[in-house]
Design a protein around this motif. Structure first.
Motif, short mmCIF file in Angstrom:
data_model
loop_
_atom_site.label_atom_id
_atom_site.label_comp_id
_atom_site.label_asym_id
_atom_site.label_seq_id
_atom_site.Cartn_x
_atom_site.Cartn_y
_atom_site.Cartn_z
N ILE A 45 6.76 13.91 0.24
CA ILE A 45 5.78 12.56 0.29
C ILE A 45 5.59 11.87 1.67
CG2 ILE A 45 4.78 10.53 -0.68
CD1 ILE A 45 6.00 11.33 -3.31
N ALA A 46 6.81 11.62 2.03
CA ALA A 46 6.86 10.81 3.54
C ALA A 46 6.45 11.74 4.71
CB ALA A 46 8.41 10.67 3.64
N ILE A 47 6.71 13.06 4.51
CA ILE A 47 6.28 13.94 5.87
C ILE A 47 4.67 14.21 5.54
CG2 ILE A 47 6.38 16.43 6.54
CD1 ILE A 47 9.43 16.31 5.96
N GLY A 48 4.22 14.37 4.35
CA GLY A 48 3.00 14.56 4.13
C GLY A 48 2.10 13.54 4.47
N ALA A 49 2.57 12.27 4.15
CA ALA A 49 1.82 10.96 4.64
C ALA A 49 2.05 10.54 5.92
CB ALA A 49 2.17 9.95 3.60
N SER A 50 3.00 11.25 6.74
CA SER A 50 3.24 10.72 8.20
C SER A 50 2.10 10.94 9.10
CB SER A 50 4.43 11.00 8.66
OG SER A 50 4.47 12.50 8.79
N GLU A 51 1.95 9.87 9.79
CA GLU A 51 0.81 10.08 11.02
C GLU A 51 1.48 9.48 12.11
OE1 GLU A 51 -2.84 8.45 9.93
OE2 GLU A 51 -3.43 10.10 8.46
N PRO A 52 0.94 9.79 13.55
CA PRO A 52 1.52 9.02 14.59
C PRO A 52 1.32 7.65 14.48
CG PRO A 52 0.53 10.89 15.42
CD PRO A 52 0.24 10.75 13.64
N GLY A 53 2.36 6.78 14.73
CA GLY A 53 2.27 5.31 14.62
C GLY A 53 2.43 4.73 13.21
N ALA A 54 2.43 5.55 12.09
CA ALA A 54 2.41 5.01 11.00
C ALA A 54 3.80 5.67 10.24
CB ALA A 54 1.27 5.54 10.26
N PHE A 55 5.02 5.78 10.86
CA PHE A 55 6.14 6.27 10.19
C PHE A 55 6.76 5.40 9.01
CE2 PHE A 55 5.68 8.79 14.46
CZ PHE A 55 5.65 9.97 13.79
N ALA A 56 6.88 4.09 9.48
CA ALA A 56 7.24 3.19 8.53
C ALA A 56 6.48 3.18 7.30
CB ALA A 56 7.25 1.78 9.31
N GLY A 57 5.24 3.21 7.56
CA GLY A 57 4.50 3.25 6.04
C GLY A 57 4.76 4.44 5.31
N ALA A 58 4.99 5.70 6.02
CA ALA A 58 5.45 6.85 5.30
C ALA A 58 6.64 6.83 4.58
CB ALA A 58 5.13 7.99 6.29
N ALA A 59 7.63 6.25 5.20
CA ALA A 59 9.10 6.23 4.79
C ALA A 59 8.92 5.20 3.26
CB ALA A 59 9.96 5.47 5.99
N VAL A 60 8.26 4.16 3.43
CA VAL A 60 7.96 3.34 2.26
C VAL A 60 7.40 4.24 1.28
CG1 VAL A 60 6.95 1.39 1.40
CG2 VAL A 60 7.85 1.22 3.56
N LEU A 61 6.49 5.08 1.51
CA LEU A 61 5.67 5.96 0.46
C LEU A 61 6.80 6.81 -0.33
CD1 LEU A 61 2.17 6.53 1.73
CD2 LEU A 61 2.79 5.01 -0.15
N GLY A 62 7.53 7.67 0.86
CA GLY A 62 8.60 8.38 0.26
C GLY A 62 9.56 7.75 -0.42
N PHE A 63 10.18 6.54 -0.20
CA PHE A 63 10.94 5.91 -1.03
C PHE A 63 10.62 5.53 -2.24
CE2 PHE A 63 13.25 1.90 -2.45
CZ PHE A 63 14.29 2.25 -2.30
N THR A 64 9.41 5.00 -2.32
CA THR A 64 8.70 4.79 -3.65
C THR A 64 8.55 6.14 -4.37
OG1 THR A 64 7.32 3.17 -2.43
CG2 THR A 64 6.93 3.78 -4.53
N GLY A 65 8.19 7.22 -3.87
CA GLY A 65 8.19 8.43 -4.48
C GLY A 65 9.21 8.71 -5.07
N ALA A 66 10.66 8.67 -4.48
CA ALA A 66 11.94 9.03 -4.94
C ALA A 66 12.15 8.04 -6.08
CB ALA A 66 12.73 8.90 -3.66
N VAL A 67 11.77 6.63 -6.03
CA VAL A 67 12.21 5.79 -7.20
C VAL A 67 11.31 6.15 -8.29
CG1 VAL A 67 12.32 3.42 -7.86
CG2 VAL A 67 13.00 4.00 -5.45
N LEU A 68 10.26 6.38 -8.10
CA LEU A 68 9.55 6.75 -9.36
C LEU A 68 9.88 8.29 -9.82
CD1 LEU A 68 5.82 5.90 -8.11
CD2 LEU A 68 7.19 4.64 -9.77
N HIS A 69 10.20 8.86 -8.89
CA HIS A 69 10.83 10.25 -9.85
C HIS A 69 12.03 9.84 -10.69
CE1 HIS A 69 13.64 13.86 -9.69
NE2 HIS A 69 12.40 14.55 -9.37
N TRP A 70 13.09 9.15 -9.97
CA TRP A 70 14.07 8.73 -10.80
C TRP A 70 13.58 8.11 -12.26
CZ3 TRP A 70 16.22 4.21 -13.01
CH2 TRP A 70 17.72 4.35 -13.22
N LEU A 71 12.44 7.23 -12.15
CA LEU A 71 12.19 6.47 -13.22
C LEU A 71 11.46 7.33 -14.24
CD1 LEU A 71 10.67 3.22 -11.86
CD2 LEU A 71 13.05 3.59 -13.13
N ALA A 72 10.96 8.52 -13.87
CA ALA A 72 10.24 9.36 -14.78
C ALA A 72 10.79 10.79 -15.23
CB ALA A 72 9.03 10.13 -13.92
N PHE A 73 11.92 10.97 -14.43
CA PHE A 73 12.76 12.16 -15.07
C PHE A 73 14.23 11.81 -15.30
CE2 PHE A 73 9.64 14.15 -12.19
CZ PHE A 73 9.02 14.85 -13.13
N GLY A 74 14.75 10.46 -14.87
CA GLY A 74 15.88 10.06 -15.22
C GLY A 74 17.20 10.67 -14.27
#
Length: 323
Positions: free
Chosen positions: A116-145
Motif C-alpha cells: 500500500i505504501a509503495i502504491g500510494a507513494s508520490e514524489p514529495g508525499a512519502f510521509a503520507g504513503a508511509a502512514v497509509l502503509g502503517f494503517t493498512g498493516a494495522v487493519l490487516h492485523w485487526l482483520a485476520f488476527g
C-alpha cells in the motif's frame, strides 16, 4: 456417462467410518481445513486492482513501475496471509499441534502495508504513503488476527518422538492420497465412498499416534507397509476395472478394505485402552503414596471405586455422615 450421486444419507450409503474408535476424531485430511476468513484475501487483492489497471495510464515509467510493484507486493502479502490462515485452520483442527514455523500472517501484514505504501507513494508525499502503509498493516492485523505462537497439547511430549511420528504420518497421508487419486479413475461413487470411509478410519489412527507418539512402534506397520500395500492393491484393481468391471475382483477389493478397516479400528482402540490403563496405574500409585504420607482424599472422592460406581457400604456411610 452419468454418475449416480451417493453419500452418507443416500439410499445404500454407508455410515461414517470408525464407529466408536473414530468418534470425536478431528484430524482433517490435507486441504480440508478451511479458515472462515480465508475468502477475505481474495477481496483485498481485488481492491488493489486499481493499482494494476492504473499503472498503464501513468504518464511516466517510474509511476508505472511503482504501481505495478505496489500491486505485486500487496498480492504477495495476501497470498502469504492465505497460507497463514490455512496453517491456523489445521492448527485449530488438531488436538496436538506445533505452532507454525513461519508466522505467515505477520509477514503477510507487513507485505500488505508495504504494498500500500509503495502504491500510494508520490514524489514529495512519502510521509503520507508511509502512514497509509502503517494503517493498512494495522487493519490487516485487526482483520485476520495474529498467528498461533505456542504449541498446543505438547506438554510432556518427547519432541524427537513427535517429529518422527509427524514424518511417518506425512508419508502415510501420501499413501492415502495415492489410493484416493487412483480410485477416482473408476468413476464409481460407491468405490470412492468406500475408500473415503477407510481413509477416515486411517486418519483416526493417525490422530491417536499424534496424541501418543510413543505408540509409533506399534503403528509403524500400519502407517507404512499396510498402507503401501493398500495403495498398490488399489492401483492394480483400478487397472483391471478399467479393462472390464469384474464383480469378483470388486468383491475381493472391498473385502480387503473391510479387513484393513477392522485392523485399523482395533489398533486405535488398543492404543486408547493402553492410555487409559497407564492413567489408572498413575492414579493408583499416587493414591498409595498419599496414603503412606497420611493424606486422605475428600469424602466425595472416597465414594467412588476405580469403576466410578460407589459401593453399597460407601453409600450407607455417606448417608450417615449427611444426617
Amino acid at each position: 456417462m452419468a454418475i449416480r450421486f451417493g453419500g452418507k444419507y443416500s439410499p445404500g450409503g454407508r455410515p461414517a467410518a470408525g464407529g466408536e474408535a473414530g468418534a470425536g476424531m478431528g484430524r482433517p485430511a490435507p486441504g480440508q481445513a478451511r479458515h472462515p476468513l480465508e475468502s477475505r484475501t481474495k477481496w483485498v487483492t481485488l481492491m488493489g486492482a486499481p493499482l494494476l489497471l492504473g499503472a498503464f495510464f501513468q504518464g511516466d515509467p517510474l509511476g508505472m513501475a511503482t504501481s505495478l510493484l505496489g500491486f505485486g507486493i500487496l498480492a504477495g502479502g495476501m497470498w502469504m496471509t492465505r497460507e497463514g490462515l490455512q496453517a491456523e485452520a489445521a492448527y485449530d483442527a488438531r488436538r496436538v499441534a506445533r505452532r507454525p514455523a513461519i508466522p505467515r500472517k505477520l509477514f503477510g501484514g507487513i507485505l500488505t502495508g508495504l504494498g500500500i505504501a509503495i502504491g500510494a507513494s508520490e514524489p514529495g508525499a512519502f510521509a503520507g504513503a508511509a502512514v497509509l502503509g502503517f494503517t493498512g498493516a494495522v487493519l490487516h492485523w485487526l482483520a485476520f488476527g495474529p498467528d498461533p505462537m505456542r504449541d498446543k497439547g505438547m506438554e510432556g511430549v518427547d519432541s524427537f518422538q513427535q517429529d518422527r511420528a509427524a514424518r511417518m504420518i506425512e508419508e502415510a497421508e501420501t499413501h492415502l492420497r495415492g489410493m484416493t487419486d487412483a480410485i477416482q479413475r473408476t468413476r464409481d461413487r460407491k468405490l470412492q465412498a468406500r475408500v473415503a470411509s477407510f481413509a477416515t478410519t486411517a486418519r483416526a489412527l493417525f490422530e491417536r499416534v499424534e496424541q501418543n507418539p510413543g505408540a509409533l512402534a506399534s503403528a509403524r506397520r500400519y502407517l507404512g507397509v499396510y498402507l503401501i500395500g493398500a495403495r498398490d492393491a488399489t492401483v492394480k484393481f483400478v487397472d483391471l476395472y478399467a479393462q472390464s468391471p469384474y464383480p469378483a475382483a470388486q468383491r475381493d477389493y472391498e473385502a480387503l478394505l473391510a479387513d484393513l478397516e477392522t485392523s485399523f479400528q482395533a489398533l486405535s482402540q488398543r492404543l486408547h485402552d493402553g492410555v487409559r490403563t497407564d492413567m489408572d496405574i498413575e492414579i493408583e500409585v499416587l493414591r498409595e503414596r498419599l496414603a503412606r504420607e497420611g493424606v486422605r482424599p475428600p469424602a466425595s472422592a472416597a465414594l467412588e471405586d476405580r469403576s466410578g460406581e460407589p459401593t453399597a457400604a460407601e453409600l450407607l456411610q455417606a448417608k450417615e455422615r449427611t444426617r
